[in-house]
Design a protein around this motif. Structure first.
Motif, PDB file in Angstrom:
ATOM      1  N   LEU A  46       5.693   5.883 -10.088  1.00 18.43           N
ATOM      2  CA  LEU A  46       5.474   7.317 -10.245  1.00 18.43           C
ATOM      3  C   LEU A  46       4.044   7.737  -9.931  1.00 18.43           C
ATOM      4  CD1 LEU A  46       7.444   7.843 -13.594  1.00 18.43           C
ATOM      5  CD2 LEU A  46       8.188   8.477 -11.287  1.00 18.43           C
ATOM      6  N   ALA A  47       3.177   6.749  -9.693  1.00 17.51           N
ATOM      7  CA  ALA A  47       1.760   7.048  -9.499  1.00 17.51           C
ATOM      8  C   ALA A  47       1.478   7.569  -8.091  1.00 17.51           C
ATOM      9  CB  ALA A  47       0.925   5.791  -9.763  1.00 17.51           C
ATOM     10  N   ASP A  48       0.341   8.247  -7.967  1.00 18.79           N
ATOM     11  CA  ASP A  48      -0.156   8.675  -6.661  1.00 18.79           C
ATOM     12  C   ASP A  48      -0.918   7.496  -6.064  1.00 18.79           C
ATOM     13  OD1 ASP A  48      -1.264   9.812  -4.439  1.00 18.79           O
ATOM     14  OD2 ASP A  48      -2.609  11.171  -5.531  1.00 18.79           O
ATOM     15  N   THR A  49      -0.241   6.740  -5.206  1.00 21.57           N
ATOM     16  CA  THR A  49      -0.864   5.514  -4.683  1.00 21.57           C
ATOM     17  C   THR A  49      -2.073   5.811  -3.802  1.00 21.57           C
ATOM     18  OG1 THR A  49       0.750   5.497  -2.860  1.00 21.57           O
ATOM     19  CG2 THR A  49       1.272   4.195  -4.817  1.00 21.57           C
ATOM     20  N   ASP A  50      -2.165   7.034  -3.279  1.00 21.65           N
ATOM     21  CA  ASP A  50      -3.344   7.383  -2.481  1.00 21.65           C
ATOM     22  C   ASP A  50      -4.619   7.344  -3.317  1.00 21.65           C
ATOM     23  OD1 ASP A  50      -1.909   7.781  -0.130  1.00 21.65           O
ATOM     24  OD2 ASP A  50      -1.493   9.886  -0.598  1.00 21.65           O
ATOM     25  N   ALA A  51      -4.462   7.530  -4.636  1.00 18.74           N
ATOM     26  CA  ALA A  51      -5.629   7.569  -5.526  1.00 18.74           C
ATOM     27  C   ALA A  51      -5.986   6.186  -6.067  1.00 18.74           C
ATOM     28  CB  ALA A  51      -5.374   8.525  -6.678  1.00 18.74           C
ATOM     29  N   ILE A  52      -5.174   5.172  -5.755  1.00 19.30           N
ATOM     30  CA  ILE A  52      -5.432   3.812  -6.251  1.00 19.30           C
ATOM     31  C   ILE A  52      -6.256   3.059  -5.223  1.00 19.30           C
ATOM     32  CG2 ILE A  52      -4.410   1.631  -6.996  1.00 19.30           C
ATOM     33  CD1 ILE A  52      -1.924   3.152  -7.842  1.00 19.30           C
ATOM     34  N   GLU A  53      -7.512   2.764  -5.574  1.00 17.74           N
ATOM     35  CA  GLU A  53      -8.392   2.057  -4.647  1.00 17.74           C
ATOM     36  C   GLU A  53      -8.202   0.548  -4.709  1.00 17.74           C
ATOM     37  OE1 GLU A  53     -12.384   3.243  -5.395  1.00 17.74           O
ATOM     38  OE2 GLU A  53     -12.015   5.376  -4.971  1.00 17.74           O
ATOM     39  N   ASN A  54      -7.947   0.025  -5.900  1.00 13.34           N
ATOM     40  CA  ASN A  54      -7.804  -1.425  -6.082  1.00 13.34           C
ATOM     41  C   ASN A  54      -6.546  -1.669  -6.905  1.00 13.34           C
ATOM     42  OD1 ASN A  54      -7.942  -4.108  -7.117  1.00 13.34           O
ATOM     43  ND2 ASN A  54     -10.162  -4.136  -6.827  1.00 13.34           N
ATOM     44  N   LEU A  55      -5.477  -2.103  -6.238  1.00 13.47           N
ATOM     45  CA  LEU A  55      -4.198  -2.261  -6.924  1.00 13.47           C
ATOM     46  C   LEU A  55      -4.260  -3.337  -7.999  1.00 13.47           C
ATOM     47  CD1 LEU A  55      -1.282  -1.348  -7.135  1.00 13.47           C
ATOM     48  CD2 LEU A  55      -0.676  -3.053  -5.392  1.00 13.47           C
ATOM     49  N   ASP A  56      -4.967  -4.434  -7.746  1.00 12.97           N
ATOM     50  CA  ASP A  56      -5.098  -5.502  -8.745  1.00 12.97           C
ATOM     51  C   ASP A  56      -5.716  -4.972 -10.032  1.00 12.97           C
ATOM     52  OD1 ASP A  56      -3.990  -7.626  -7.290  1.00 12.97           O
ATOM     53  OD2 ASP A  56      -5.863  -7.980  -6.231  1.00 12.97           O
ATOM     54  N   ALA A  57      -6.825  -4.273  -9.888  1.00 17.26           N
ATOM     55  CA  ALA A  57      -7.523  -3.743 -11.062  1.00 17.26           C
ATOM     56  C   ALA A  57      -6.670  -2.689 -11.759  1.00 17.26           C
ATOM     57  CB  ALA A  57      -8.866  -3.157 -10.649  1.00 17.26           C
ATOM     58  N   TRP A  58      -5.999  -1.839 -10.989  1.00 21.09           N
ATOM     59  CA  TRP A  58      -5.174  -0.776 -11.561  1.00 21.09           C
ATOM     60  C   TRP A  58      -4.036  -1.363 -12.387  1.00 21.09           C
ATOM     61  CZ3 TRP A  58      -0.238   1.195 -11.656  1.00 21.09           C
ATOM     62  CH2 TRP A  58      -0.082   2.543 -12.009  1.00 21.09           C
ATOM     63  N   LEU A  59      -3.338  -2.349 -11.825  1.00 16.86           N
ATOM     64  CA  LEU A  59      -2.215  -2.959 -12.539  1.00 16.86           C
ATOM     65  C   LEU A  59      -2.678  -3.743 -13.757  1.00 16.86           C
ATOM     66  CD1 LEU A  59       0.030  -4.142  -9.567  1.00 16.86           C
ATOM     67  CD2 LEU A  59       0.615  -2.434 -11.306  1.00 16.86           C
ATOM     68  N   THR A  60      -3.798  -4.444 -13.635  1.00 18.17           N
ATOM     69  CA  THR A  60      -4.321  -5.180 -14.785  1.00 18.17           C
ATOM     70  C   THR A  60      -4.656  -4.219 -15.921  1.00 18.17           C
ATOM     71  OG1 THR A  60      -5.225  -6.948 -13.393  1.00 18.17           O
ATOM     72  CG2 THR A  60      -6.146  -6.727 -15.599  1.00 18.17           C
ATOM     73  N   THR A  61      -5.248  -3.083 -15.575  1.00 22.55           N
ATOM     74  CA  THR A  61      -5.579  -2.078 -16.583  1.00 22.55           C
ATOM     75  C   THR A  61      -4.325  -1.538 -17.247  1.00 22.55           C
ATOM     76  OG1 THR A  61      -7.599  -1.422 -15.410  1.00 22.55           O
ATOM     77  CG2 THR A  61      -6.654   0.165 -16.959  1.00 22.55           C
ATOM     78  N   VAL A  62      -3.315  -1.218 -16.450  1.00 20.66           N
ATOM     79  CA  VAL A  62      -2.071  -0.669 -16.998  1.00 20.66           C
ATOM     80  C   VAL A  62      -1.388  -1.676 -17.916  1.00 20.66           C
ATOM     81  CG1 VAL A  62       0.270   0.064 -16.410  1.00 20.66           C
ATOM     82  CG2 VAL A  62      -1.672   0.965 -15.124  1.00 20.66           C
ATOM     83  N   VAL A  63      -1.247  -2.925 -17.456  1.00 16.16           N
ATOM     84  CA  VAL A  63      -0.583  -3.956 -18.255  1.00 16.16           C
ATOM     85  C   VAL A  63      -1.378  -4.231 -19.534  1.00 16.16           C
ATOM     86  CG1 VAL A  63      -0.001  -6.417 -18.323  1.00 16.16           C
ATOM     87  CG2 VAL A  63       0.644  -5.028 -16.349  1.00 16.16           C
ATOM     88  N   SER A  64      -2.687  -4.253 -19.430  1.00 19.60           N
ATOM     89  CA  SER A  64      -3.531  -4.510 -20.597  1.00 19.60           C
ATOM     90  C   SER A  64      -3.386  -3.403 -21.636  1.00 19.60           C
ATOM     91  CB  SER A  64      -4.999  -4.640 -20.179  1.00 19.60           C
ATOM     92  OG  SER A  64      -5.183  -5.734 -19.307  1.00 19.60           O
ATOM     93  N   ARG A  65      -3.395  -2.158 -21.180  1.00 17.42           N
ATOM     94  CA  ARG A  65      -3.282  -1.040 -22.120  1.00 17.42           C
ATOM     95  C   ARG A  65      -1.891  -0.957 -22.736  1.00 17.42           C
ATOM     96  NH1 ARG A  65      -6.807   3.453 -18.688  1.00 17.42           N
ATOM     97  NH2 ARG A  65      -8.862   2.691 -19.373  1.00 17.42           N
ATOM     98  N   LEU A  66      -0.866  -1.253 -21.945  1.00 15.51           N
ATOM     99  CA  LEU A  66       0.483  -1.277 -22.503  1.00 15.51           C
ATOM    100  C   LEU A  66       0.614  -2.382 -23.550  1.00 15.51           C
ATOM    101  CD1 LEU A  66       2.614  -0.731 -19.262  1.00 15.51           C
ATOM    102  CD2 LEU A  66       2.426   0.849 -21.189  1.00 15.51           C
TER     103      LEU A  66
END
Length: 290
Positions: A46-66
């Motif tokens: 559901l995310a705006d992938t155009d705004a994601i600069e680093n997918l690894d960091a983005w996913l790690t942040t999401v999984v960590s916060r969840l």
């Protein structure tokens, strides 16, 4: 980084093993880790992938916060940690000169011991420690996840590391020494023996209790001992059991288990952690036949 749905799914699957490892280390449950990854995928889809600069960091942040949200939830259920079984102590299981580390080496109890040690940390400490010391995440990236400065995050990891190292040699959890400590605890509680309770507790011990509608955390030997002196009736109706391979007691009133208490002991046999489950709904979901 604009990316179509099929390519996005492939990118996520490539990163799934590492993300699952992070969530599993955080939560101690592969089932909960899978739930977190499912939620992370939905957020990515559901995310705006155009705004994601680093997918690894983005996913790690999401999984960590969840994962952090799950840890902070009062409704977290770790069935394996509350599996109850009879406590049958073998007299020859471990002599006084036995090396606790050697006893548990190569045994599945090592995993239980590690999870128990991590459970002594606050959710934020646990997240910071796992991300940095286990997965090598830089302090500045962890700082963004936990909402603290890099310097404060470094201190958070350092404090967590000290607590983990202080408990990294796990004694045999079902041996005679553990049984003696549990029996001494029950006697002291029944007698209202404050001095006896204090002698069993590490001064930095932590007690956490889940009552279903509320949770309680007590910090320090004095606070725990003072509270325990009011539980004489429960202690009088408690029997030693193993709870997720940890030494523990089950309180039985009128033929019904009303609470479970699991003990965490350090290598010297002092109580460094107590975990209480008194939520009727969670107790009803646990197999207590043993």
């Amino acid at each position: 980084m604009s990316i179509d749905e099929e390519a996005l799914a492939e990118a996520f699957e490539l990163r799934r093993p590492r993300l699952r490892a992070v969530a599993t280390r955080m939560l101690g449950s592969s089932a909960e880790a899978d739930d977190v990854l499912q939620d992370a995928w939905l957020k990515l889809a559901l995310a705006d992938t155009d705004a994601i600069e680093n997918l690894d960091a983005w996913l790690t942040t999401v999984v960590s916060r969840l994962s952090l949200d799950v840890l902070r939830s009062a409704r977290v259920v770790k069935t394996d940690r509350w599996a109850v079984e009879p406590w049958e102590v073998s007299v020859s299981a471990a002599g006084p000169e036995a090396d606790p580390a050697a006893i548990v080496a190569g045994n599945e109890r090592v995993a239980v011991a590690l999870l128990t040690v991590l459970d002594l940390l606050s959710p934020t400490e646990r997240l910071a420690f796992v991300l940095h010391d286990v997965f090598g995440q830089p302090f500045d990236e962890i700082a963004e996840i936990v909402g603290r400065s890099p310097a404060a995050t470094r201190q958070l990891v350092s404090r967590a590391r000290r607590r983990v190292r202080a408990n990294d040699v796990a004694p045999r959890t079902d041996g005679p020494r553990s049984r003696e400590v549990v029996a001494a605890w029950l006697r002291a509680v029944q007698d209202g023996d404050l001095a006896g309770l204090l002698s069993l507790l590490d001064e930095r011990a932590v007690l956490t209790a889940d009552y279903g509608s509320s949770t309680v955390r007590l910090d320090g030997a004095a606070e725990i001992a003072a509270s325990a002196t009011g539980a004489a009736r429960l202690a009088a109706h408690s029997v030693p059991v193993l709870i997720g391979r940890r030494p523990g007691v089950a309180a039985v009133l009128h033929g019904r288990v009303v609470s479970l208490m699991a003990f965490e002991l350090d290598a010297a046999g002092r109580i460094v952690g107590l975990e209480v489950l008194a939520d009727p709904l969670r107790l009803a979901a646990i197999d207590l036949a043993g």
